[in-house]
Design an enzyme around this catalytic site. Structure first.
Site, short mmCIF file in Angstrom:
data_model
loop_
_atom_site.label_atom_id
_atom_site.label_comp_id
_atom_site.label_asym_id
_atom_site.label_seq_id
_atom_site.Cartn_x
_atom_site.Cartn_y
_atom_site.Cartn_z
N TRP A 1 -38.35 -45.28 17.49
CA TRP A 1 -39.50 -44.51 17.03
C TRP A 1 -40.37 -45.26 16.03
O TRP A 1 -41.48 -44.85 15.73
CB TRP A 1 -39.04 -43.21 16.36
CG TRP A 1 -37.92 -43.43 15.38
CD1 TRP A 1 -36.59 -43.24 15.61
CD2 TRP A 1 -38.02 -43.92 14.03
NE1 TRP A 1 -35.86 -43.58 14.50
CE2 TRP A 1 -36.71 -44.00 13.51
CE3 TRP A 1 -39.08 -44.29 13.22
CZ2 TRP A 1 -36.43 -44.44 12.22
CZ3 TRP A 1 -38.83 -44.74 11.93
CH2 TRP A 1 -37.51 -44.80 11.45
N ASN A 2 -39.87 -46.37 15.43
CA ASN A 2 -40.58 -46.91 14.27
C ASN A 2 -41.92 -47.56 14.61
O ASN A 2 -42.83 -47.57 13.79
CB ASN A 2 -39.68 -47.86 13.47
CG ASN A 2 -39.13 -49.00 14.30
OD1 ASN A 2 -39.02 -48.92 15.52
ND2 ASN A 2 -38.76 -50.08 13.63
N HIS B 1 -37.59 -43.12 25.48
CA HIS B 1 -38.08 -43.30 24.12
C HIS B 1 -37.23 -42.48 23.15
O HIS B 1 -36.44 -41.61 23.55
CB HIS B 1 -39.55 -42.87 24.03
CG HIS B 1 -40.37 -43.71 23.11
ND1 HIS B 1 -39.87 -44.26 21.95
CD2 HIS B 1 -41.69 -44.09 23.15
CE1 HIS B 1 -40.81 -44.94 21.34
NE2 HIS B 1 -41.93 -44.87 22.04
N GLU C 1 -32.33 -55.98 20.92
CA GLU C 1 -32.86 -56.28 19.58
C GLU C 1 -32.36 -55.18 18.68
O GLU C 1 -32.78 -54.03 18.78
CB GLU C 1 -34.39 -56.35 19.61
CG GLU C 1 -34.99 -56.90 18.33
CD GLU C 1 -35.44 -55.83 17.35
OE1 GLU C 1 -34.68 -55.57 16.37
OE2 GLU C 1 -36.51 -55.27 17.55
N CYS D 1 -37.24 -53.43 11.49
CA CYS D 1 -36.06 -54.28 11.62
C CYS D 1 -36.27 -55.63 10.93
O CYS D 1 -35.36 -56.17 10.31
CB CYS D 1 -35.72 -54.49 13.09
SG CYS D 1 -35.26 -52.98 13.97
N GLU E 1 -27.85 -52.40 6.52
CA GLU E 1 -29.31 -52.40 6.54
C GLU E 1 -29.86 -51.15 5.87
O GLU E 1 -29.45 -50.03 6.18
CB GLU E 1 -29.80 -52.44 7.99
CG GLU E 1 -31.31 -52.38 8.13
CD GLU E 1 -31.77 -52.38 9.58
OE1 GLU E 1 -32.92 -52.77 9.82
OE2 GLU E 1 -30.98 -51.99 10.46
#
Length: 458
Positions: free
Chosen positions: A134-135, A159, A232, A266, A363
C-alpha cells in the site's frame, strides 16, 4: 467481508468494496491467460502505442488520483501527485525502451559452437501475478506492470487490502490505452487466497513487494510449483555520515530520507550512522529539523508528515520505540502519539540503543530514526552491515577512498553516495540477504519475467 478504504487521517471508513468470489477470480485468471496468448502475437510498436495512451490517461488524472492516494493511505498530497507522475514517466520509459532491452542477442562467433548463426531471444512467460503493498499504491504496480506488459506478458494484481480504490484503477487502465481485454486484472482477495492463485496452472510467475513473512510464504508456494519469483522485502537502510561530508546538507537530506512517505518506505534511510568526529554537529541539526516538521492533514499543502497508513502499523512502531525506551535508549525528539484523530506518530529520533533493543535489527516502518555513533570508518561499516537486511544504503563522504570502500563493502542492493536512496526506472532495484532476491526496473528487471531462449542454427 467487504474490503474497506479507511481514511488514516480521520479513522473514518470512506468506501466498502465487495471482494471477488472464487468464480470471479477464476474468470479473471482466464481472461488474463487468454490475453497473454494474444499479447504474445503483438509487436513492440503496437504495445508502445497502447502504453503511451495509458500513460496519457494516467497523467490526465494525476491530481484526482493523488487525492485518492492520500485519502487511502495518508501521504502528503504533493508526494501523492508526484507518485502518479513518476509512474507516468516509467510507463513512457518502458514504452520507448523495451524493444531495445529485449532485442535478440547474437553470438559474435557462432562457428565456435559449430553453427552458422546462434543467438538469444527474450520471450514473455505468460501470466504474472503481482502482490503489491500500500505504501506506493500506484508506483509499485506500474513499475511491475509497464515492463511486464511491454514484454508481452499479462498481469494479475493482488493489491494491499487497504487501498482497494487504487487497486481497481488498474483493472481497466491498460485496456483504456488499447491493450487486449484481460491484459491486466485486479483480484480483490485476501492474503490467504494468494497461494491458490500462484498454484493455478495458468499463472507462470509471481512478484511480491512486502514483508519478510509474506515473502517467505510466496517463495515457498512458488517453489512448490516450480515457478519464478521475484521478492522485494523489508529494509533497514544505513545512512552513513563521515567527517569529509557536507554535514548540514547531509542532515537536511537525512530528514527527507526518513520521513518521506510518512516514514513508510522500504528504501528510506532508517539507521543514521555518524562518525564520532561529526556526531554532535550532525545530531544537533538532524534533531532540530525532525522536531520542526509540520505534522497534520496530508491534504493540506503545508503538511510534511501525515498519518501512518494503518492503526496496526502505528502500533508496531510504538512497540519498537517503547521497547528501546525501556531498555535505556535516549529519545532525542518525538516518541509520542500525535494529538487528535487519525493514526499519527510524532517524528522521532532515538540514540544510545542497546544491542538487545528490537530497533537494532528490526525495520521501523514509520517516522522513527535510529542514531548511532561510529568510532571510525571500520566501525561505521560494521554497524551498517549488522542487520539481516540488505536493500538500499547511503554514504556521505567526499573522500574517494572511502567512497570506493563503502561501494565495495556495504551489504546492499544499492549504494548512494552523497544522496538519499531513490528508485529510478533507469536503474536496477532490489536487495540481498533477507531483503529478497531478483531485481525490478531497468532492463534487468524487465528480463526477469522473460524466457531467455537460445537459438542455434546449423
Amino acid at each position: 467481508m467487504a474490503i474497506a478504504t479507511v481514511n488514516p487521517t480521520t479513522g473514518k471508513t470512506e468506501m466498502l468494496i465487495e471482494p471477488h468470489s472464487a468464480a470471479e477470480v477464476d474468470e479473471r485468471i482466464g481472461q488474463a491467460h487468454a490475453a497473454a496468448a494474444e499479447l504474445g502475437r503483438t509487436t513492440f510498436e503496437q504495445r508502445r502505442a497502447w502504453m503511451h495512451a495509458a500513460a496519457d490517461f494516467l497523467e490526465g488524472h494525476a491530481e484526482g488520483l493523488g487525492e485518492l492516494i492520500t485519502v487511502e493511505m495518508g501521504k502528503p498530497i504533493a508526494q501523492s501527485v508526484a507518485e502518479v507522475r513518476k509512474s507516468v514517466k516509467a510507463m513512457r520509459f518502458y514504452a520507448d525502451h523495451s524493444e531495445t532491452f529485449l532485442a535478440d542477442v547474437p553470438l559474435d562467433d557462432p562457428a565456435r559452437v559449430g553453427a552458422s548463426a546462434a543467438w538469444s531471444v527474450y520471450q514473455p512467460l505468460g501470466v504474472v501475478l503481482a502482490v503489491m503493498p500500500w505504501n506506493y499504491p500506484i508506483w509499485q504496480v506500474v513499475r511491475f506492470a509497464a515492463p511486464a506488459l511491454m514484454a508481452g506478458n499479462a498481469g494479475l494484481l493482488k493489491h494491499a487490502s487497504n487501498v482497494p480504490q487504487a487497486a481497481m484503477l488498474f483493472d481497466d487502465l491498460f485496456e483504456r490505452g488499447g491493450f487486449p481485454k484481460g491484459s491486466f486484472r485486479t483480484l480483490l482477495i485476501g492474503g490467504g487466497e494468494v497461494a491458490r492463485v500462484i498454484a493455478d496452472d495458468r499463472v507462470a510467475a509471481v512478484t511480491l513487494t512486502g514483508s519478510e513473512s509474506a515473502g517467505r510464504s510466496v517463495a515457498a508456494t512458488a517453489g512448490d510449483h516450480l515457478k519464478k519469483a521475484v521478492l522485494e522485502l523489508g529494509g533497514s537502510d544505513p545512512f552513513v555520515v563521515l567527517p569529509s561530508a557536507d554535514i548540514a546538507e547531509a542532515a537536511k537530506t537525512a530528514v527527507a530520507a526518513r520521513v518521506n512517505n510518512n516514514g513508510q518506505a522500504c528504501i528510506a534511510g532508517k539507521r543514521f550512522i555518524v562518525h564520532t568526529d561529526v556526531y554532535e554537529e550532525f545530531a544537533t541539526e538532524f534533531v532540530r529539523r525532525m522536531s520542526e516538521l509540520v505534522v497534520g492533514d496530508p491534504l493540506r499543502p503545508e503538511t510534511e508528515v501525515g498519518p501512518m497508513a494503518t492503526e496496526q502499523g502505528r502500533q508496531d512502531v510504538v512497540d519498537l520505540v517503547e521497547d528501546a525506551r525501556a531498555k535505556g535508549a535516549t529519545i532525542l525528539t518525538g516518541g509520542t502519539l500525535h494529538d487528535g484523530r487519525g493514526w499519527f506518530y510524532a517524528p522521532t529520533v532515538i540514540a544510545d540503543l542497546p544491542n538487545d533493543a528490537r530497533l537494532v535489527q528490526e525495520e521501523a516502518f514509520g517516522p522513527v530514526a535510529s542514531l548511532y555513533r561510529a568510532s571510525d570508518v571500520g566501525d561505521a561499516l560494521r554497524i551498517a552491515n549488522q542487520t539481516t537486511f540488505g536493500l538500499g544504503s547511503a554514504v556521505w563522504t567526499n573522500d574517494p577512498s572511502e567512497q570506493e570502500r563503502f561501494t565495495r563493502e556495504l551489504d546492499a542492493g544499492a549504494v548512494f553516495i552523497n544522496g538519499m536512496t531513490v528508485s529510478y526506472q533507469e536503474l536496477p532495484f532490489g536487495g540481498i540477504k533477507r531483503s529478497g532476491f531478483g531485481r525490478e526496473l531497468a532492463e534487468v528487471g524487465q528480463r526477469e519475467f522473460c524466457n531467455l531462449k537460445t537459438v542455434w542454427k546449423a
